[in-house]
Write an enzyme that holds these catalytic residues in place. Structure first.
Site, PDB file in Angstrom:
ATOM      1  N   ARG A   8       2.174   8.363   8.979  1.00  0.00           N
ATOM      2  CA  ARG A   8       2.017   9.755   8.549  1.00  0.00           C
ATOM      3  C   ARG A   8       0.854  10.458   9.248  1.00  0.00           C
ATOM      4  O   ARG A   8       0.950  11.624   9.608  1.00  0.00           O
ATOM      5  CB  ARG A   8       1.751   9.763   7.030  1.00  0.00           C
ATOM      6  CG  ARG A   8       2.788  10.480   6.239  1.00  0.00           C
ATOM      7  CD  ARG A   8       2.429  10.483   4.757  1.00  0.00           C
ATOM      8  NE  ARG A   8       3.339  11.346   4.046  1.00  0.00           N
ATOM      9  CZ  ARG A   8       4.534  10.983   3.614  1.00  0.00           C
ATOM     10  NH1 ARG A   8       4.984   9.780   3.818  1.00  0.00           N
ATOM     11  NH2 ARG A   8       5.298  11.848   2.979  1.00  0.00           N
ATOM     12  N   GLU A  39      -2.261   5.088   2.883  1.00  0.00           N
ATOM     13  CA  GLU A  39      -2.145   3.678   2.490  1.00  0.00           C
ATOM     14  C   GLU A  39      -3.475   3.046   2.110  1.00  0.00           C
ATOM     15  O   GLU A  39      -3.548   2.243   1.171  1.00  0.00           O
ATOM     16  CB  GLU A  39      -1.463   2.872   3.595  1.00  0.00           C
ATOM     17  CG  GLU A  39       0.021   3.144   3.778  1.00  0.00           C
ATOM     18  CD  GLU A  39       0.327   4.387   4.595  1.00  0.00           C
ATOM     19  OE1 GLU A  39      -0.632   5.047   5.087  1.00  0.00           O
ATOM     20  OE2 GLU A  39       1.513   4.724   4.759  1.00  0.00           O
ATOM     21  N   GLU A  82      -0.251  -9.068  -1.170  1.00  0.00           N
ATOM     22  CA  GLU A  82      -0.911  -8.522   0.027  1.00  0.00           C
ATOM     23  C   GLU A  82      -2.125  -7.670  -0.381  1.00  0.00           C
ATOM     24  O   GLU A  82      -2.296  -6.519   0.029  1.00  0.00           O
ATOM     25  CB  GLU A  82       0.051  -7.706   0.893  1.00  0.00           C
ATOM     26  CG  GLU A  82      -0.422  -7.519   2.324  1.00  0.00           C
ATOM     27  CD  GLU A  82       0.541  -6.681   3.177  1.00  0.00           C
ATOM     28  OE1 GLU A  82       0.470  -5.448   3.144  1.00  0.00           O
ATOM     29  OE2 GLU A  82       1.366  -7.298   3.865  1.00  0.00           O
ATOM     30  N   ASP A  95       0.790  -1.235   0.000  1.00  0.00           N
ATOM     31  CA  ASP A  95       0.000   0.000   0.000  1.00  0.00           C
ATOM     32  C   ASP A  95       0.814   1.273   0.000  1.00  0.00           C
ATOM     33  O   ASP A  95       0.329   2.328   0.404  1.00  0.00           O
ATOM     34  CB  ASP A  95      -0.897  -0.011   1.241  1.00  0.00           C
ATOM     35  CG  ASP A  95      -0.101  -0.259   2.514  1.00  0.00           C
ATOM     36  OD1 ASP A  95       1.113  -0.014   2.500  1.00  0.00           O
ATOM     37  OD2 ASP A  95      -0.694  -0.711   3.518  1.00  0.00           O
ATOM     38  N   HIS A 125       5.656   5.185  13.140  1.00  0.00           N
ATOM     39  CA  HIS A 125       6.077   6.034  12.012  1.00  0.00           C
ATOM     40  C   HIS A 125       4.937   6.542  11.138  1.00  0.00           C
ATOM     41  O   HIS A 125       5.181   7.211  10.138  1.00  0.00           O
ATOM     42  CB  HIS A 125       7.051   5.257  11.117  1.00  0.00           C
ATOM     43  CG  HIS A 125       6.356   4.177  10.324  1.00  0.00           C
ATOM     44  ND1 HIS A 125       6.072   2.947  10.848  1.00  0.00           N
ATOM     45  CD2 HIS A 125       5.876   4.161   9.059  1.00  0.00           C
ATOM     46  CE1 HIS A 125       5.458   2.218   9.938  1.00  0.00           C
ATOM     47  NE2 HIS A 125       5.322   2.938   8.842  1.00  0.00           N
ATOM     48  N   HIS A 180      12.538   5.250  13.184  1.00  0.00           N
ATOM     49  CA  HIS A 180      12.494   5.483  11.729  1.00  0.00           C
ATOM     50  C   HIS A 180      13.287   6.762  11.400  1.00  0.00           C
ATOM     51  O   HIS A 180      13.330   7.689  12.203  1.00  0.00           O
ATOM     52  CB  HIS A 180      11.009   5.658  11.375  1.00  0.00           C
ATOM     53  CG  HIS A 180      10.695   5.631   9.918  1.00  0.00           C
ATOM     54  ND1 HIS A 180      11.108   6.600   9.047  1.00  0.00           N
ATOM     55  CD2 HIS A 180       9.978   4.755   9.174  1.00  0.00           C
ATOM     56  CE1 HIS A 180      10.658   6.331   7.829  1.00  0.00           C
ATOM     57  NE2 HIS A 180       9.976   5.199   7.878  1.00  0.00           N
TER      58      HIS A 180
HETATM   59  C1  UD1 Z   1       6.602   4.812   3.841  1.00  0.00           C
HETATM   60  C2  UD1 Z   1       5.189   4.390   3.379  1.00  0.00           C
HETATM   61  C3  UD1 Z   1       4.449   3.700   4.501  1.00  0.00           C
HETATM   62  C4  UD1 Z   1       5.265   2.556   5.083  1.00  0.00           C
HETATM   63  C5  UD1 Z   1       6.635   3.086   5.486  1.00  0.00           C
HETATM   64  C6  UD1 Z   1       7.488   1.928   5.955  1.00  0.00           C
HETATM   65  C7  UD1 Z   1       4.063   5.889   1.785  1.00  0.00           C
HETATM   66  C8  UD1 Z   1       3.265   7.103   1.604  1.00  0.00           C
HETATM   67  N1  UD1 Z   1       4.435   5.600   3.022  1.00  0.00           N
HETATM   68  O1  UD1 Z   1       6.413   5.804   4.837  1.00  0.00           O
HETATM   69  O2  UD1 Z   1       3.250   3.161   3.996  1.00  0.00           O
HETATM   70  O3  UD1 Z   1       4.605   2.068   6.224  1.00  0.00           O
HETATM   71  O4  UD1 Z   1       7.272   3.671   4.359  1.00  0.00           O
HETATM   72  O5  UD1 Z   1       8.555   2.353   6.713  1.00  0.00           O
HETATM   73  O6  UD1 Z   1       4.382   5.236   0.834  1.00  0.00           O
HETATM   74  N2  UD1 Z   1      14.023   8.460   5.239  1.00  0.00           N
HETATM   75  C9  UD1 Z   1      15.394   8.398   5.198  1.00  0.00           C
HETATM   76  N3  UD1 Z   1      15.983   7.211   4.833  1.00  0.00           N
HETATM   77  C10 UD1 Z   1      15.268   6.090   4.543  1.00  0.00           C
HETATM   78  C11 UD1 Z   1      13.874   6.152   4.610  1.00  0.00           C
HETATM   79  C12 UD1 Z   1      13.252   7.341   4.937  1.00  0.00           C
HETATM   80  O7  UD1 Z   1      16.074   9.369   5.470  1.00  0.00           O
HETATM   81  O8  UD1 Z   1      15.865   5.052   4.230  1.00  0.00           O
HETATM   82  C13 UD1 Z   1      13.363   9.754   5.600  1.00  0.00           C
HETATM   83  C14 UD1 Z   1      13.479  10.774   4.460  1.00  0.00           C
HETATM   84  O9  UD1 Z   1      13.586  12.046   5.020  1.00  0.00           O
HETATM   85  C15 UD1 Z   1      12.128  10.613   3.753  1.00  0.00           C
HETATM   86  C16 UD1 Z   1      11.224  10.385   4.949  1.00  0.00           C
HETATM   87  O10 UD1 Z   1      11.974   9.530   5.813  1.00  0.00           O
HETATM   88  O11 UD1 Z   1      11.783  11.747   2.996  1.00  0.00           O
HETATM   89  C17 UD1 Z   1       9.875   9.800   4.653  1.00  0.00           C
HETATM   90  O12 UD1 Z   1       9.945   8.630   3.865  1.00  0.00           O
HETATM   91  P1  UD1 Z   1       8.593   8.159   3.108  1.00  0.00           P
HETATM   92  O13 UD1 Z   1       8.869   6.922   2.338  1.00  0.00           O
HETATM   93  O14 UD1 Z   1       7.996   9.293   2.369  1.00  0.00           O
HETATM   94  O15 UD1 Z   1       7.595   7.865   4.302  1.00  0.00           O
HETATM   95  P2  UD1 Z   1       7.548   6.730   5.385  1.00  0.00           P
HETATM   96  O16 UD1 Z   1       6.989   7.332   6.627  1.00  0.00           O
HETATM   97  O17 UD1 Z   1       8.841   6.030   5.440  1.00  0.00           O
HETATM   98  N1  UDP Z   2      11.725  -3.664  10.833  1.00  0.00           N
HETATM   99  C1  UDP Z   2      13.109  -3.784  10.701  1.00  0.00           C
HETATM  100  N2  UDP Z   2      13.892  -2.931  11.445  1.00  0.00           N
HETATM  101  C2  UDP Z   2      13.389  -1.998  12.291  1.00  0.00           C
HETATM  102  C3  UDP Z   2      11.970  -1.887  12.392  1.00  0.00           C
HETATM  103  C4  UDP Z   2      11.175  -2.734  11.637  1.00  0.00           C
HETATM  104  O1  UDP Z   2      13.602  -4.614   9.952  1.00  0.00           O
HETATM  105  O2  UDP Z   2      14.169  -1.265  12.937  1.00  0.00           O
HETATM  106  C5  UDP Z   2      10.857  -4.563  10.009  1.00  0.00           C
HETATM  107  C6  UDP Z   2       9.720  -5.271  10.729  1.00  0.00           C
HETATM  108  O3  UDP Z   2      10.120  -6.518  11.263  1.00  0.00           O
HETATM  109  C7  UDP Z   2       8.682  -5.426   9.628  1.00  0.00           C
HETATM  110  C8  UDP Z   2       8.910  -4.216   8.758  1.00  0.00           C
HETATM  111  O4  UDP Z   2      10.213  -3.735   9.069  1.00  0.00           O
HETATM  112  O5  UDP Z   2       8.903  -6.589   8.830  1.00  0.00           O
HETATM  113  C9  UDP Z   2       7.871  -3.173   9.074  1.00  0.00           C
HETATM  114  O6  UDP Z   2       8.224  -1.958   8.518  1.00  0.00           O
HETATM  115  P1  UDP Z   2       7.503  -0.604   8.905  1.00  0.00           P
HETATM  116  O7  UDP Z   2       6.959  -0.707  10.277  1.00  0.00           O
HETATM  117  O8  UDP Z   2       8.464   0.480   8.602  1.00  0.00           O
HETATM  118  O9  UDP Z   2       6.341  -0.502   7.810  1.00  0.00           O
HETATM  119  P2  UDP Z   2       4.827  -1.030   7.751  1.00  0.00           P
HETATM  120  O10 UDP Z   2       4.838  -2.503   7.955  1.00  0.00           O
HETATM  121  O11 UDP Z   2       4.059  -0.284   8.789  1.00  0.00           O
HETATM  122  O12 UDP Z   2       4.387  -0.629   6.391  1.00  0.00           O
END
Ligand code: UD1
Ligand code: UDP
Length: 399
Positions: free
Chosen positions: A235, A148, A134, A112, A233, A266
């Site tokens: 949004r 999502e 999924e 999602d 984490h 995160h």
């Molecule tokens: C995204 C997904 C969310 C998922 C989550 C898993 C969308 C809208 N959101 O949200 O569904 O649950 O990933 O973790 O698709 N950043 C870093 N390094 C990284 C990753 C993120 O610096 O490796 C920081 C950056 O500033 C980036 C911000 O996190 O701009 C947000 O990342 P983004 O993918 O937009 O949102 P998530 O909250 O990670």
């Molecule tokens: N996870 C990980 N390291 C971490 C936190 C989570 O590998 O420090 C794994 C966790 O076991 C799960 C996945 O990341 O499989 C979940 O990711 P996240 O919570 O970021 O996203 P969501 O599942 O909510 O989309």
């Protein structure tokens, strides 16, 4: 961006080879796609290519490394503090160019995220069949979680293959008039991944991940120490809700000074700022960087309970027999609630505090919540997904 054009076999040739392009961009997508990629790679009936959008960067690389996945293409889109328009437009256009060049028989997307939604729209515009891994998860409220729930509804509307993790997800799709013949019950690939990694970490010691566990290592190594694992984490929780979540955890840490609260935070600045500001000065709260999947699985298994707003962790915790408190108003994963492994606590500090306290203090409740349960799969989801794809394309080529 498109650096290779070696994707030429197809079902039109004498030997049936199905060209699958898997597209993903974030940590959880990587974890849940990894078991499928491993199987595709060793299956001569398929030509498998991988495109990462790099919606996540460091957190995605952590997953690619552990599963030894080398992407064929990388859109490299991540910017600090990116918004939904940035991700959507860059993926939509980036994938257009890649699809035009490599013309896959089918694409696979997961879950999602905005990567998933934009890569699917881009494929739909080019009439490329979409396999949604999924599929069918719903809360029924478009803003929970945001964005999502909307992403999954859009992808399911466009997909040709719906790989559903549970009966509930199948029912959700049937209610939306998705044709039954497009739907299969596969289980969730997260259990495939979890089982793979559980095996990898079976005989490991925490010292192995000393650099990742940082200041939490001593607590993790001490068998007497109770550990509560925390992640958050989402949004829709940024701002006020995040302050509430931190306050709830702060109340808990004060009430239970002998328990260690470990929070691998995160990398999103909207998460790290409140977390590091509000929770920094508690001697029993350890804020560390996101963990690689192997040390994270080890830590989940080592924990007494988990408090989270994550989707994937709600699925993993029951399988490991860990009670999980879900800091959200609604969940698309009701199976763990029904199985009594999970409780939906919302984001009010007092509710988080009181419910967690009950679990920590009441052994009977703890026992009920920590019974191992596998509502999300049996570790064979990726096998079923690949067989479904093969059956479809082989019957098409026979016609
Ligand atoms: C995204 C997904 C969310 C998922 C989550 C898993 C969308 C809208 N959101 O949200 O569904 O649950 O990933 O973790 O698709 N950043 C870093 N390094 C990284 C990753 C993120 O610096 O490796 C920081 C950056 O500033 C980036 C911000 O996190 O701009 C947000 O990342 P983004 O993918 O937009 O949102 P998530 O909250 O990670
Ligand atoms: N996870 C990980 N390291 C971490 C936190 C989570 O590998 O420090 C794994 C966790 O076991 C799960 C996945 O990341 O499989 C979940 O990711 P996240 O919570 O970021 O996203 P969501 O599942 O909510 O989309």
């Amino acid at each position: 961006m498109v650096d290779k054009v070696d994707f030429m076999c197809s079902i039109d040739s004498d030997i049936v080879k199905i060209k699958v392009l898997s597209v993903f961009g974030t940590r959880p997508e990587g974890i849940k796609m990894a078991p499928i990629l491993k199987r595709l790679d060793s299956d001569p009936r398929f030509i498998s290519k991988v495109c990462v959008t790099s919606q996540h960067k460091e957190m995605l690389v952590q997953v690619l490394n552990i599963f030894n996945i080398i992407p064929d293409y990388d859109l490299n889109i991540m910017k600090p503090n990116q918004d939904l328009y940035d991700i959507t437009s860059l993926v939509l256009l980036g994938m257009r160019d890649l699809y035009r060049t490599i013309k896959p028989d089918v694409i696979l997307v997961h879950g999602d995220t905005t990567t998933t939604m934009a890569a699917s729209i881009s494929a739909f515009y080019m009439n490329i069949p979409i396999g949604h891994v999924e599929a069918g998860l719903r809360t029924g409220t478009l803003t929970a979680p945001f964005p999502e729930e909307a992403n999954r509804v859009i992808v399911d509307r466009l997909a040709r293959f719906h790989f559903c993790p549970t009966e509930t997800s199948i029912k959700n799709l049937l209610k939306e008039n998705i044709p039954e013949k497009y739907i299969s019950l596969t289980g969730n690939t997260v259990i495939d991944a979890l089982l793979m990694v559980k095996e990898m970490v079976r005989n490991k010691e925490p010292d192995e991940w000393q650099e990742q566990y940082q200041q939490a290592l001593t607590a993790i190594k001490d068998p007497q120490q109770k550990i509560v694992l925390i992640t958050a984490h989402r949004r829709e929780n940024f701002g006020k809700n995040f302050l509430n979540i931190c306050e709830g955890i702060s109340l808990l840490a004060n009430r239970f000074p002998d328990v260690s609260f470990i929070y691998p935070a995160h990398l999103n600045p909207n998460v790290r700022k409140p977390v590091t500001t509000i929770l920094a000065n508690h001697p029993n709260i350890f804020i560390i960087d996101p963990l690689d999947y192997a040390p994270f699985v080890y830590l989940m298994n080592r924990s007494y309970m988990i408090i989270t707003d994550s989707g994937g962790i709600q699925e993993e915790a029951p399988s490991l027999g860990k009670p999980v408190l879900v800091m959200r108003e609604a969940t698309e994963r009701p199976e763990a609630l029904l199985g009594k492994n999970a409780i939906l606590v919302g984001v009010e500090p007092q509710t988080i505090f009181e419910t967690s306290s009950r679990i920590l203090l009441d052994p009977e409740l703890y026992k009920k919540m920590s019974k191992k349960n596998n509502p999300y799969g049996d570790g064979k989801a990726s096998e079923r997904i690949i067989q479904t794809l093969y059956n479809f394309f082989i019957s098409k080529s026979d016609r």
